[in-house]
Motif scaffolding. Structure first.
Motif, mmCIF file in Angstrom:
data_model
loop_
_atom_site.group_PDB
_atom_site.id
_atom_site.type_symbol
_atom_site.label_atom_id
_atom_site.label_comp_id
_atom_site.label_asym_id
_atom_site.label_seq_id
_atom_site.Cartn_x
_atom_site.Cartn_y
_atom_site.Cartn_z
ATOM 1 N N VAL A 112 -16.733 47.044 27.745
ATOM 2 C CA VAL A 112 -15.282 47.023 27.938
ATOM 3 C C VAL A 112 -14.605 48.063 27.043
ATOM 4 C CG1 VAL A 112 -13.217 45.604 27.617
ATOM 5 C CG2 VAL A 112 -15.248 44.621 28.695
ATOM 6 N N SER A 113 -15.200 48.329 25.866
ATOM 7 C CA SER A 113 -14.571 49.256 24.927
ATOM 8 C C SER A 113 -14.618 50.710 25.393
ATOM 9 C CB SER A 113 -15.252 49.157 23.555
ATOM 10 O OG SER A 113 -16.507 49.818 23.553
ATOM 11 N N VAL A 114 -15.522 51.036 26.319
ATOM 12 C CA VAL A 114 -15.658 52.437 26.745
ATOM 13 C C VAL A 114 -14.381 52.945 27.420
ATOM 14 C CG1 VAL A 114 -16.935 54.029 28.240
ATOM 15 C CG2 VAL A 114 -18.168 52.335 26.865
ATOM 16 N N PRO A 115 -13.857 52.261 28.453
ATOM 17 C CA PRO A 115 -12.591 52.754 29.023
ATOM 18 C C PRO A 115 -11.439 52.712 28.032
ATOM 19 C CG PRO A 115 -13.190 50.622 29.969
ATOM 20 C CD PRO A 115 -14.369 51.110 29.214
ATOM 21 N N LEU A 116 -11.455 51.755 27.109
ATOM 22 C CA LEU A 116 -10.410 51.716 26.080
ATOM 23 C C LEU A 116 -10.501 52.935 25.166
ATOM 24 C CD1 LEU A 116 -10.511 47.932 25.069
ATOM 25 C CD2 LEU A 116 -8.952 49.071 26.677
ATOM 26 N N ALA A 117 -11.731 53.355 24.861
ATOM 27 C CA ALA A 117 -11.909 54.538 24.021
ATOM 28 C C ALA A 117 -11.419 55.797 24.735
ATOM 29 C CB ALA A 117 -13.386 54.687 23.646
#
Length: 253
Positions: free
Chosen positions: A225-230
């Motif tokens: 989930v953190s990848v698109p947020l990054a």
């Protein structure tokens, strides 16, 4: 000894990865994935030990890359292949190879850019692509979930193959990509949040001991989930940097 100790830890990373393959061959999946997790922990401390002892060396850097390729590229590819991709050995082997090759490409890119000054992701506090240990964990996440939810989860070999192929294919693409991802070193905590962070670390360690497969599964989902947020965060940082650059002088009258 200042040079030998961190290199010995790096050798243990390589040994743990290969031992995971050995357990996978005999169908001991818990031990197999545990070896990769142990390799990840050791890989996280060998560089810090080298810096602490002032024992960093060119030999150690090369050995670290070879150990990472074995433990986080080759070993997870073989483990996930023997667990699920072997049911379609032709196309399944292609997915396993994709993970190993993507890991090699990521490590080669990282090593080739060590002395490069112009690295926008690094300058902004981000990594380029996902690190090799994280890629190994994501590739093995279907096994984490199966060990957590029981033998009835992904019991159908076709579903197991489809899920594993999708996960390992996506992971390979992210490792070889130029997608910005979060870096631990860029995290800055306010003083008021430090005690909360220590409490969180303690709770995470307790959960890892009490329910390791549930914890690793949820951790893999959280990172995914953190990848698109990054990506969004990096775009925001770049917009702020562009806005902060003063405009050049206008054309002469």
């Amino acid at each position: 000894m200042r040079v030998v100790i961190p290199n010995a830890v790096t050798v243990l990373v390589l040994c743990a990865g290969l031992t995971g393959v050995r357990f996978a061959i005999t169908g001991e999946w818990r031990n197999a994935v545990a070896m990769i997790v142990i390799a990840g922990v050791l890989d996280g401390i060998d560089g810090r030990i080298a810096r602490l002892l002032k024992g960093a060396s060119k030999f150690g850097a090369e050995l670290d890359s070879l150990a990472d390729l074995t433990a986080f590229g080759v070993a997870p590819a073989l483990i996930i292949y023997l667990w699920s991709l072997v049911y379609l050995p032709g196309i399944g082997w292609v997915f396993a190879l994709a993970h190993a090759v993507a890991c090699a490409l990521r490590l080669a890119r990282f090593n080739s850019r060590l002395d490069v000054d112009d690295q926008p992701h690094k300058r902004a506090g981000f990594l380029t692509g996902i690190p090799a240990p994280v890629g190994a964990g994501l590739a093995l996440s279907p096994i984490f979930a199966s060990l957590w939810l029981g033998p009835d989860f992904l019991i159908d070999v076709r579903v197991r193959f489809a899920v594993s192929a999708a996960v390992i294919g996506t992971t390979a693409a992210l490792m070889a990509s130029s997608v910005p991802t979060y870096a631990w070193g860029a995290i800055r905590l306010r003083p008021t949040w430090r005690l909360v962070a220590l409490l969180g670390v303690g709770l995470f360690a307790a959960a890892l001991v009490a329910e390791p497969w549930m914890t690793l599964t949820l951790l893999s989902l959280a990172y995914a989930v953190s990848v698109p947020l990054a990506i969004r965060s990096y775009a925001r940082v770049m917009r702020r940097s562009a806005a902060a650059v003063p405009a050049g002088p206008g054309p002469a009258a």
